[in-house]
Design a protein around this motif. Structure first.
Motif, PDB file in Angstrom:
ATOM      1  N   SER A  69       0.828  -1.212   0.000  1.00 13.38           N
ATOM      2  CA  SER A  69       0.000   0.000   0.000  1.00 13.38           C
ATOM      3  C   SER A  69       0.858   1.257   0.000  1.00 13.38           C
ATOM      4  CB  SER A  69      -0.913   0.007   1.229  1.00 13.38           C
ATOM      5  OG  SER A  69      -0.166   0.317   2.397  1.00 13.38           O
ATOM      6  N   SER A  70       0.206   2.353  -0.315  1.00 14.13           N
ATOM      7  CA  SER A  70       0.803   3.688  -0.174  1.00 14.13           C
ATOM      8  C   SER A  70      -0.004   4.361   0.918  1.00 14.13           C
ATOM      9  CB  SER A  70       0.673   4.471  -1.476  1.00 14.13           C
ATOM     10  OG  SER A  70       1.324   3.807  -2.514  1.00 14.13           O
ATOM     11  N   LEU A  71       0.418   4.168   2.144  1.00 11.41           N
ATOM     12  CA  LEU A  71      -0.362   4.662   3.279  1.00 11.41           C
ATOM     13  C   LEU A  71      -0.539   6.182   3.194  1.00 11.41           C
ATOM     14  CD1 LEU A  71      -1.617   3.145   5.712  1.00 11.41           C
ATOM     15  CD2 LEU A  71       0.244   4.063   7.070  1.00 11.41           C
ATOM     16  N   ASN A  72      -1.757   6.616   3.366  1.00 12.21           N
ATOM     17  CA  ASN A  72      -2.058   8.043   3.314  1.00 12.21           C
ATOM     18  C   ASN A  72      -1.264   8.769   4.400  1.00 12.21           C
ATOM     19  OD1 ASN A  72      -3.506  10.601   3.878  1.00 12.21           O
ATOM     20  ND2 ASN A  72      -4.932   9.826   2.355  1.00 12.21           N
ATOM     21  N   PRO A  73      -0.596   9.880   4.046  1.00 15.11           N
ATOM     22  CA  PRO A  73       0.185  10.611   5.047  1.00 15.11           C
ATOM     23  C   PRO A  73      -0.665  11.129   6.202  1.00 15.11           C
ATOM     24  CG  PRO A  73       0.273  11.722   2.894  1.00 15.11           C
ATOM     25  CD  PRO A  73      -0.503  10.462   2.720  1.00 15.11           C
ATOM     26  N   ASN A  74      -1.965  11.293   5.980  1.00 17.84           N
ATOM     27  CA  ASN A  74      -2.854  11.756   7.052  1.00 17.84           C
ATOM     28  C   ASN A  74      -3.346  10.620   7.946  1.00 17.84           C
ATOM     29  OD1 ASN A  74      -2.630  14.444   6.392  1.00 17.84           O
ATOM     30  ND2 ASN A  74      -4.413  14.437   5.070  1.00 17.84           N
ATOM     31  N   ALA A  75      -2.876   9.402   7.712  1.00 15.75           N
ATOM     32  CA  ALA A  75      -3.283   8.278   8.559  1.00 15.75           C
ATOM     33  C   ALA A  75      -2.914   8.524  10.020  1.00 15.75           C
ATOM     34  CB  ALA A  75      -2.648   6.980   8.063  1.00 15.75           C
ATOM     35  N   LYS A  76      -1.873   9.293  10.243  1.00 17.48           N
ATOM     36  CA  LYS A  76      -1.454   9.604  11.623  1.00 17.48           C
ATOM     37  C   LYS A  76      -2.525  10.391  12.377  1.00 17.48           C
ATOM     38  CE  LYS A  76       2.737   7.871  11.675  1.00 17.48           C
ATOM     39  NZ  LYS A  76       2.882   6.606  12.336  1.00 17.48           N
ATOM     40  N   LEU A  77      -3.478  10.961  11.646  1.00 14.85           N
ATOM     41  CA  LEU A  77      -4.564  11.711  12.283  1.00 14.85           C
ATOM     42  C   LEU A  77      -5.658  10.790  12.825  1.00 14.85           C
ATOM     43  CD1 LEU A  77      -4.949  14.594   9.648  1.00 14.85           C
ATOM     44  CD2 LEU A  77      -3.665  14.644  11.806  1.00 14.85           C
ATOM     45  N   ILE A  78      -5.564   9.493  12.534  1.00  9.83           N
ATOM     46  CA  ILE A  78      -6.545   8.525  13.027  1.00  9.83           C
ATOM     47  C   ILE A  78      -6.210   8.225  14.480  1.00  9.83           C
ATOM     48  CG2 ILE A  78      -7.534   6.219  12.754  1.00  9.83           C
ATOM     49  CD1 ILE A  78      -6.560   6.374   9.783  1.00  9.83           C
ATOM     50  N   THR A  79      -7.138   8.560  15.345  1.00 13.34           N
ATOM     51  CA  THR A  79      -6.918   8.353  16.779  1.00 13.34           C
ATOM     52  C   THR A  79      -8.158   7.710  17.395  1.00 13.34           C
ATOM     53  OG1 THR A  79      -7.768  10.558  17.298  1.00 13.34           O
ATOM     54  CG2 THR A  79      -5.379  10.365  16.970  1.00 13.34           C
ATOM     55  N   GLY A  80      -7.994   7.249  18.615  1.00 13.84           N
ATOM     56  CA  GLY A  80      -9.113   6.662  19.337  1.00 13.84           C
ATOM     57  C   GLY A  80      -8.848   5.215  19.683  1.00 13.84           C
ATOM     58  N   VAL A  81      -9.845   4.588  20.269  1.00 10.65           N
ATOM     59  CA  VAL A  81      -9.713   3.216  20.745  1.00 10.65           C
ATOM     60  C   VAL A  81     -10.466   2.273  19.817  1.00 10.65           C
ATOM     61  CG1 VAL A  81     -10.175   1.652  22.675  1.00 10.65           C
ATOM     62  CG2 VAL A  81      -9.471   3.996  23.126  1.00 10.65           C
ATOM     63  N   ILE A  82      -9.812   1.188  19.457  1.00 10.39           N
ATOM     64  CA  ILE A  82     -10.447   0.131  18.667  1.00 10.39           C
ATOM     65  C   ILE A  82      -9.936  -1.196  19.202  1.00 10.39           C
ATOM     66  CG2 ILE A  82      -8.743   0.136  16.796  1.00 10.39           C
ATOM     67  CD1 ILE A  82     -12.452  -0.208  16.124  1.00 10.39           C
ATOM     68  N   CYS A  83     -10.851  -2.111  19.464  1.00 13.72           N
ATOM     69  CA  CYS A  83     -10.505  -3.434  19.992  1.00 13.72           C
ATOM     70  C   CYS A  83      -9.647  -3.341  21.259  1.00 13.72           C
ATOM     71  CB  CYS A  83      -9.807  -4.270  18.923  1.00 13.72           C
ATOM     72  SG  CYS A  83     -10.799  -4.532  17.453  1.00 13.72           S
ATOM     73  N   GLY A  84      -9.913  -2.332  22.058  1.00 14.31           N
ATOM     74  CA  GLY A  84      -9.198  -2.177  23.331  1.00 14.31           C
ATOM     75  C   GLY A  84      -7.831  -1.532  23.227  1.00 14.31           C
ATOM     76  N   TYR A  85      -7.436  -1.104  22.046  1.00 18.24           N
ATOM     77  CA  TYR A  85      -6.125  -0.481  21.851  1.00 18.24           C
ATOM     78  C   TYR A  85      -6.297   0.968  21.420  1.00 18.24           C
ATOM     79  CZ  TYR A  85      -4.181  -5.201  21.848  1.00 18.24           C
ATOM     80  OH  TYR A  85      -3.821  -6.477  22.193  1.00 18.24           O
ATOM     81  N   ARG A  86      -5.510   1.865  21.991  1.00 19.44           N
ATOM     82  CA  ARG A  86      -5.478   3.249  21.545  1.00 19.44           C
ATOM     83  C   ARG A  86      -4.615   3.262  20.288  1.00 19.44           C
ATOM     84  NH1 ARG A  86      -7.328   7.802  22.192  1.00 19.44           N
ATOM     85  NH2 ARG A  86      -8.604   7.268  23.965  1.00 19.44           N
ATOM     86  N   VAL A  87      -5.233   3.507  19.140  1.00 15.69           N
ATOM     87  CA  VAL A  87      -4.603   3.371  17.827  1.00 15.69           C
ATOM     88  C   VAL A  87      -3.301   4.145  17.721  1.00 15.69           C
ATOM     89  CG1 VAL A  87      -4.941   3.741  15.354  1.00 15.69           C
ATOM     90  CG2 VAL A  87      -6.834   2.970  16.732  1.00 15.69           C
ATOM     91  N   GLU A  88      -3.313   5.388  18.156  1.00 14.92           N
ATOM     92  CA  GLU A  88      -2.130   6.234  17.997  1.00 14.92           C
ATOM     93  C   GLU A  88      -0.960   5.803  18.878  1.00 14.92           C
ATOM     94  OE1 GLU A  88      -4.933   8.495  20.842  1.00 14.92           O
ATOM     95  OE2 GLU A  88      -5.106   7.116  19.158  1.00 14.92           O
ATOM     96  N   ALA A  89      -1.211   4.940  19.851  1.00 15.17           N
ATOM     97  CA  ALA A  89      -0.155   4.510  20.766  1.00 15.17           C
ATOM     98  C   ALA A  89       0.404   3.124  20.445  1.00 15.17           C
ATOM     99  CB  ALA A  89      -0.696   4.534  22.195  1.00 15.17           C
ATOM    100  N   ILE A  90      -0.125   2.464  19.428  1.00 14.82           N
ATOM    101  CA  ILE A  90       0.368   1.126  19.068  1.00 14.82           C
ATOM    102  C   ILE A  90       1.765   1.277  18.473  1.00 14.82           C
ATOM    103  CG2 ILE A  90       0.025  -0.895  17.586  1.00 14.82           C
ATOM    104  CD1 ILE A  90      -3.014  -0.342  17.786  1.00 14.82           C
ATOM    105  N   GLU A  91       2.723   0.533  18.994  1.00 13.72           N
ATOM    106  CA  GLU A  91       4.127   0.681  18.599  1.00 13.72           C
ATOM    107  C   GLU A  91       4.510  -0.119  17.361  1.00 13.72           C
ATOM    108  OE1 GLU A  91       6.490  -0.128  22.065  1.00 13.72           O
ATOM    109  OE2 GLU A  91       5.550   1.500  23.197  1.00 13.72           O
ATOM    110  N   THR A  92       3.834  -1.234  17.090  1.00 11.16           N
ATOM    111  CA  THR A  92       4.171  -2.057  15.933  1.00 11.16           C
ATOM    112  C   THR A  92       3.483  -1.464  14.706  1.00 11.16           C
ATOM    113  OG1 THR A  92       4.199  -3.965  17.406  1.00 11.16           O
ATOM    114  CG2 THR A  92       4.176  -4.417  15.039  1.00 11.16           C
ATOM    115  N   PRO A  93       4.260  -1.003  13.714  1.00 14.66           N
ATOM    116  CA  PRO A  93       3.665  -0.319  12.559  1.00 14.66           C
ATOM    117  C   PRO A  93       2.572  -1.112  11.846  1.00 14.66           C
ATOM    118  CG  PRO A  93       6.035  -0.020  12.554  1.00 14.66           C
ATOM    119  CD  PRO A  93       5.723  -1.011  13.639  1.00 14.66           C
ATOM    120  N   LEU A  94       2.787  -2.379  11.567  1.00 22.16           N
ATOM    121  CA  LEU A  94       1.771  -3.153  10.850  1.00 22.16           C
ATOM    122  C   LEU A  94       0.493  -3.283  11.660  1.00 22.16           C
ATOM    123  CD1 LEU A  94       0.777  -4.815   8.457  1.00 22.16           C
ATOM    124  CD2 LEU A  94       1.829  -6.818   9.519  1.00 22.16           C
ATOM    125  N   THR A  95       0.612  -3.592  12.923  1.00 22.67           N
ATOM    126  CA  THR A  95      -0.560  -3.710  13.786  1.00 22.67           C
ATOM    127  C   THR A  95      -1.298  -2.376  13.837  1.00 22.67           C
ATOM    128  OG1 THR A  95       0.489  -5.442  15.090  1.00 22.67           O
ATOM    129  CG2 THR A  95      -1.360  -4.300  16.117  1.00 22.67           C
TER     130      THR A  95
END
Length: 121
Positions: A69-95
């Motif tokens: 993929s060509s990840l959208n540069p604005n993907a970093k603006l996606i925040t919040g909790v999904i499946c019990g994880y705070r998206v912006e704080a997940i350290e593993t890039p693929l996850t």
């Protein structure tokens, strides 16, 4: 936020084709369309409908899916909790990328306006 190695491995090896029907069901059940889902996926990954179908037919893993993929540069603006994880704080890039997609699908299903989902300014 640290995820476990087992969790990250499971995410990497899961096929997009196995999750895609669930995305469709989730958004359609809430009155949204497959076309809107594809718009969201294309915004995040750059995949048009034809390429998306090829990846589904090839049973591409999420590892391959996001690698190509060509990840959208604005993907970093996606925040919040999904499946019990705070998206912006997940350290593993693929996850984190998989959870970005989950979060966008969730927002679509919850009826958010497309401009907000696509982080338009």
């Amino acid at each position: 936020m640290k995820t476990t190695e087992e969790h990250d491995k499971r995410m990497a090896n899961m096929t997009f084709a196995s999750v895609y029907p669930h995305y469709i069901t989730k958004v359609e059940k809430k009155g949204r369309t497959k076309a809107e889902l594809h718009e969201v996926i294309e915004w995040l990954t750059g995949f048009n409908e034809k390429r998306l179908q090829e990846l589904i037919e090839a049973k591409a893993t999420f590892k391959t899916f996001f690698k190509e993929s060509s990840l959208n540069p604005n993907a970093k603006l996606i925040t919040g909790v999904i499946c019990g994880y705070r998206v912006e704080a997940i350290e593993t890039p693929l996850t984190q990328q998989v959870r970005y997609l989950d979060k966008l699908v969730d927002e679509l299903a919850k009826g958010k306006k497309m401009e907000k989902i696509l982080r338009s300014t």
